[in-house]
Design a protein around this motif. Structure first.
Motif, PDB file in Angstrom:
ATOM      1  N   LYS A   1     -35.687  47.693  -7.584  1.00  0.00           N
ATOM      2  CA  LYS A   1     -37.013  47.076  -7.618  1.00  0.00           C
ATOM      3  C   LYS A   1     -38.053  48.044  -8.189  1.00  0.00           C
ATOM      4  N   GLU A   2     -37.971  49.306  -7.799  1.00  0.00           N
ATOM      5  CA  GLU A   2     -38.908  50.313  -8.304  1.00  0.00           C
ATOM      6  C   GLU A   2     -38.767  50.484  -9.812  1.00  0.00           C
ATOM      7  N   ALA A   3     -37.516  50.464 -10.295  1.00  0.00           N
ATOM      8  CA  ALA A   3     -37.281  50.604 -11.732  1.00  0.00           C
ATOM      9  C   ALA A   3     -37.861  49.426 -12.500  1.00  0.00           C
ATOM     10  N   ILE A   4     -37.736  48.235 -11.944  1.00  0.00           N
ATOM     11  CA  ILE A   4     -38.271  47.038 -12.603  1.00  0.00           C
ATOM     12  C   ILE A   4     -39.794  47.077 -12.642  1.00  0.00           C
ATOM     13  N   ILE A   5     -40.403  47.541 -11.559  1.00  0.00           N
ATOM     14  CA  ILE A   5     -41.867  47.648 -11.534  1.00  0.00           C
ATOM     15  C   ILE A   5     -42.342  48.622 -12.611  1.00  0.00           C
ATOM     16  N   LYS A   6     -41.615  49.720 -12.767  1.00  0.00           N
ATOM     17  CA  LYS A   6     -42.000  50.745 -13.738  1.00  0.00           C
ATOM     18  C   LYS A   6     -41.631  50.346 -15.162  1.00  0.00           C
ATOM     19  N   TYR A   7     -40.505  49.649 -15.297  1.00  0.00           N
ATOM     20  CA  TYR A   7     -40.022  49.248 -16.634  1.00  0.00           C
ATOM     21  C   TYR A   7     -39.727  47.745 -16.634  1.00  0.00           C
ATOM     22  N   PRO A   8     -40.777  46.927 -16.594  1.00  0.00           N
ATOM     23  CA  PRO A   8     -40.589  45.468 -16.472  1.00  0.00           C
ATOM     24  C   PRO A   8     -39.916  44.827 -17.685  1.00  0.00           C
ATOM     25  N   GLN A   9     -39.889  45.524 -18.809  1.00  0.00           N
ATOM     26  CA  GLN A   9     -39.269  44.967 -20.005  1.00  0.00           C
ATOM     27  C   GLN A   9     -37.761  45.182 -20.049  1.00  0.00           C
ATOM     28  N   SER A  10     -37.213  45.841 -19.045  1.00  0.00           N
ATOM     29  CA  SER A  10     -35.763  46.078 -19.015  1.00  0.00           C
ATOM     30  C   SER A  10     -35.014  44.754 -19.093  1.00  0.00           C
ATOM     31  N   ARG A  11     -33.978  44.712 -19.925  1.00  0.00           N
ATOM     32  CA  ARG A  11     -33.233  43.471 -20.116  1.00  0.00           C
ATOM     33  C   ARG A  11     -32.330  43.147 -18.938  1.00  0.00           C
ATOM     34  N   GLY A  12     -31.871  44.178 -18.257  1.00  0.00           N
ATOM     35  CA  GLY A  12     -30.952  43.993 -17.144  1.00  0.00           C
ATOM     36  C   GLY A  12     -30.459  45.335 -16.655  1.00  0.00           C
ATOM     37  N   MET A  13     -29.279  45.349 -16.057  1.00  0.00           N
ATOM     38  CA  MET A  13     -28.768  46.569 -15.428  1.00  0.00           C
ATOM     39  C   MET A  13     -27.261  46.643 -15.562  1.00  0.00           C
ATOM     40  N   ILE A  14     -26.733  47.885 -15.641  1.00  0.00           N
ATOM     41  CA  ILE A  14     -25.309  48.127 -15.463  1.00  0.00           C
ATOM     42  C   ILE A  14     -25.138  48.985 -14.218  1.00  0.00           C
ATOM     43  N   LEU A  15     -24.253  48.552 -13.336  1.00  0.00           N
ATOM     44  CA  LEU A  15     -24.045  49.171 -12.033  1.00  0.00           C
ATOM     45  C   LEU A  15     -22.586  49.576 -11.885  1.00  0.00           C
ATOM     46  N   THR A  16     -22.340  50.782 -11.409  1.00  0.00           N
ATOM     47  CA  THR A  16     -20.981  51.234 -11.114  1.00  0.00           C
ATOM     48  C   THR A  16     -20.636  50.852  -9.685  1.00  0.00           C
ATOM     49  N   ASN A  17     -19.600  50.019  -9.512  1.00  0.00           N
ATOM     50  CA  ASN A  17     -19.238  49.554  -8.171  1.00  0.00           C
ATOM     51  C   ASN A  17     -17.801  49.010  -8.163  1.00  0.00           C
ATOM     52  N   PRO A  18     -16.925  49.543  -7.280  1.00  0.00           N
ATOM     53  CA  PRO A  18     -17.125  50.691  -6.403  1.00  0.00           C
ATOM     54  C   PRO A  18     -17.091  51.993  -7.183  1.00  0.00           C
ATOM     55  N   THR A  19     -17.520  53.083  -6.538  1.00  0.00           N
ATOM     56  CA  THR A  19     -17.487  54.386  -7.184  1.00  0.00           C
ATOM     57  C   THR A  19     -16.075  54.959  -7.132  1.00  0.00           C
ATOM     58  N   TYR A  20     -15.895  56.042  -7.820  1.00  0.00           N
ATOM     59  CA  TYR A  20     -14.624  56.765  -7.818  1.00  0.00           C
ATOM     60  C   TYR A  20     -14.189  57.111  -6.401  1.00  0.00           C
ATOM     61  N   TYR A  21     -15.174  57.369  -5.533  1.00  0.00           N
ATOM     62  CA  TYR A  21     -14.882  57.778  -4.163  1.00  0.00           C
ATOM     63  C   TYR A  21     -14.807  56.602  -3.188  1.00  0.00           C
ATOM     64  N   GLY A  22     -15.009  55.373  -3.686  1.00  0.00           N
ATOM     65  CA  GLY A  22     -14.839  54.200  -2.842  1.00  0.00           C
ATOM     66  C   GLY A  22     -16.106  53.658  -2.206  1.00  0.00           C
ATOM     67  N   THR A  23     -17.245  54.280  -2.466  1.00  0.00           N
ATOM     68  CA  THR A  23     -18.498  53.777  -1.910  1.00  0.00           C
ATOM     69  C   THR A  23     -18.988  52.595  -2.740  1.00  0.00           C
ATOM     70  N   THR A  24     -19.788  51.725  -2.121  1.00  0.00           N
ATOM     71  CA  THR A  24     -20.218  50.503  -2.794  1.00  0.00           C
ATOM     72  C   THR A  24     -21.714  50.241  -2.599  1.00  0.00           C
ATOM     73  N   SER A  25     -22.248  49.433  -3.494  1.00  0.00           N
ATOM     74  CA  SER A  25     -23.632  48.962  -3.401  1.00  0.00           C
ATOM     75  C   SER A  25     -23.628  47.480  -3.055  1.00  0.00           C
ATOM     76  N   ASP A  26     -24.785  46.962  -2.705  1.00  0.00           N
ATOM     77  CA  ASP A  26     -24.907  45.541  -2.397  1.00  0.00           C
ATOM     78  C   ASP A  26     -25.082  44.784  -3.713  1.00  0.00           C
ATOM     79  N   VAL A  27     -23.958  44.531  -4.381  1.00  0.00           N
ATOM     80  CA  VAL A  27     -23.978  43.902  -5.709  1.00  0.00           C
ATOM     81  C   VAL A  27     -24.640  42.532  -5.650  1.00  0.00           C
ATOM     82  N   LYS A  28     -24.344  41.771  -4.627  1.00  0.00           N
ATOM     83  CA  LYS A  28     -24.890  40.408  -4.528  1.00  0.00           C
ATOM     84  C   LYS A  28     -26.415  40.422  -4.429  1.00  0.00           C
TER      85      LYS A  28
END
Length: 481
Positions: free
Chosen positions: A141-168
């Motif tokens: 959300k902070e990145a979008i506020i700062k860079y509202p023209q961003s087309r989208g995002m690429i997210l690494t999930n899961p990581t090499y070590y098995g940790t995850t983000s809330d993709v949904k």
């Protein structure tokens, strides 16, 4: 003539006959077919990967149905090609893309090739072990506020070590603004096959996901899948780049192995990963809180932890030493190790006997360490390594990334690089996240931090054994080191 690569592999396998806790996921026990017999070309009846209308199209449709995507394509140049094609197909030159800083280097390659501006988000870090965990929704959300023209995002999930983000949650937020989400799911081709594992990207409604079917599932190395859903990303444009970047001579053994891997996962995946998950939970639950080698449990979040990864935290003893002993004494080859950790990767080829061998060896080593039997080995305390501080906010360039890659470079000692622009990617392992990009300005704090990492045995890709690195040639450079 001398058969160097084949001989090296055969010598290694015959000598060690080890338990495989490293990639690829088949662990050497895949389907027994002669690769040379099936290595053919686009003859009649064999179909064409770049314009599939027959059997390859049927297999891709089957894979899409299995994973629940609208469309799926087989990749024969690894997930790298899928990631780069997805970015190049989704963004035009000059556009902005939000990037999690713990991304694979293929992402940086795509940014450079497409002359796309990366907006980097620093992931949350594990305070004890110092590697990237999840990317928080708030940071997006902070990145979008700062860079509202961003087309989208690429997210690494899961990581090499098995940790995850809330993709949904991240996807829903981006979609609400009309933006897309690409997920580098190279380490997550198995997630779909057991509900106790974290949610896979397609189920979380990502627009595109790219999966290495060889890392945890059973296909041959370099084979992958790319999945599409929705209309936020131009699929035809992505496919166009796939046809440009992939080999014009696709490997039929690789394509065969992808279908075999997906079929195997459908038939046995739930059962096999249930065994692995239960064993992970049992070992974590029953280990002593004072154990010198303890199993990492993941982080407190709703997105969960991928328990196919067995990440051991070593305290008071080097993880590199533990990896060495596991191989020499217990015939267990792990994926990697570092100053305070050892990563053992399971896969669809992992058996109960493999797990028993690993847990038994760790229990045995803990007893030996606590009893003092290993006191003559190199016992070290984990140093306070500044990796997190180096990464946070460091991924900035003063020239476009593509220009930093193409411009003339010169070699220079790290100690004399203050005030200069890096000419290469500088990547500490672990955690494997760049701290400098071509075109990043180097300062005294960065030099001190990198030197401290190397003093403590951390490998830095981009800095050679003489502690030299490539810098961009600049006219009128004044070095005040």
């Amino acid at each position: 003539m001398k058969k160097s690569i084949l001989k090296k592999q055969l010598d290694h396998l015959n000598k060690n006959n080890h338990f495989r806790f490293h990639m690829p996921g088949h662990k050497g026990s895949g389907n027994d077919f002669d690769i040379f017999t099936y290595d053919t070309t686009e003859i009649p009846g064999a179909d064409n990967l770049h314009d599939p209308k027959g059997v390859i199209a049927e297999v891709q449709e089957k894979c899409a149905k299995v994973y629940g995507s609208e469309e799926t394509a087989i990749l024969v140049n690894g997930s790298t090609t899928g990631i780069q094609s997805a970015i190049l197909g989704a963004c035009s030159p000059g556009e902005q893309l939000i990037v999690s800083a713990n991304c694979h280097r293929s992402v940086f390659g795509a940014l450079a090739l497409g002359r796309i501006k990366g907006v980097f988000i620093t992931p949350e870090f594990d305070e004890v072990m110092g590697f990237a965990k999840e990317v928080s929704l708030d940071s997006v959300k902070e990145a979008i506020i700062k860079y509202p023209q961003s087309r989208g995002m690429i997210l690494t999930n899961p990581t090499y070590y098995g940790t995850t983000s809330d993709v949904k949650a991240i996807g829903e937020f981006l979609h609400g603004l009309g933006k897309f989400l690409i997920v580098d799911e190279a380490h997550g081709a198995h997630l779909h096959f057991n509900k106790e594992l974290p949610l896979d990207a397609i189920a979380a409604e990502a627009d595109v996901s790219i999966q290495s079917t060889h890392k945890i599932l059973g296909s041959l190395t370099q084979s992958s899948l790319i999945h599409f859903q929705g209309s936020r990303i131009n699929r035809q444009q992505v496919k166009f780049f796939l046809s440009l970047l992939q080999s014009s001579s696709p490997s039929y053994p690789l394509m065969i192995s992808v279908e075999e891997a997906v079929d195997q996962a459908c038939e046995k995946g739930t059962e096999i990963f249930k065994i692995i998950i239960d064993a992970h939970e049992d070992f974590s639950k029953n280990q002593s809180p004072n154990a010198p080698i303890s199993l990492y449990k993941g982080h407190d979040s709703d997105s969960g932890y991928d328990q196919s990864k067995w990440l051991f935290h070593t305290r008071g003893i080097s993880g590199d030493l533990i990896e060495e002993i596991l191989l020499k004494t217990y015939r267990i080859q792990c994926e990697l190790s570092g100053n305070d950790h050892v990563l053992a990767m399971t896969g669809i080829g992992t058996t109960q006997s493999d797990i028993d061998a690993l847990t038994g060896a760790i229990d045995d080593l803990n007893k030996k360490i606590l009893s003092g039997e290993l006191k003559d080995h190199a016992i070290i305390a984990s140093p306070d390594l500044p990796t997190e501080k180096l990464i946070a906010g460091a991924l900035k360039t003063e020239v476009p990334l593509w220009k930093g890659i193409y411009d003339e470079k010169e070699k220079c000692p790290l100690a004399e690089a203050n005030g200069r622009l890096a000419g290469d990617f500088i990547i500490p392992y672990p955690p494997g996240i760049p701290v400098l990009l071509p075109g990043s300005r180097i300062n005294k704090e960065m030099i001190a931090g990198l030197s401290h990492l190397m003093d403590n045995g951390i490998i830095i890709v981009g800095i050679n054994k003489n502690r030299e690195l490539l810098l961009l040639e600049e006219k009128g450079v004044i070095n005040d080191a």
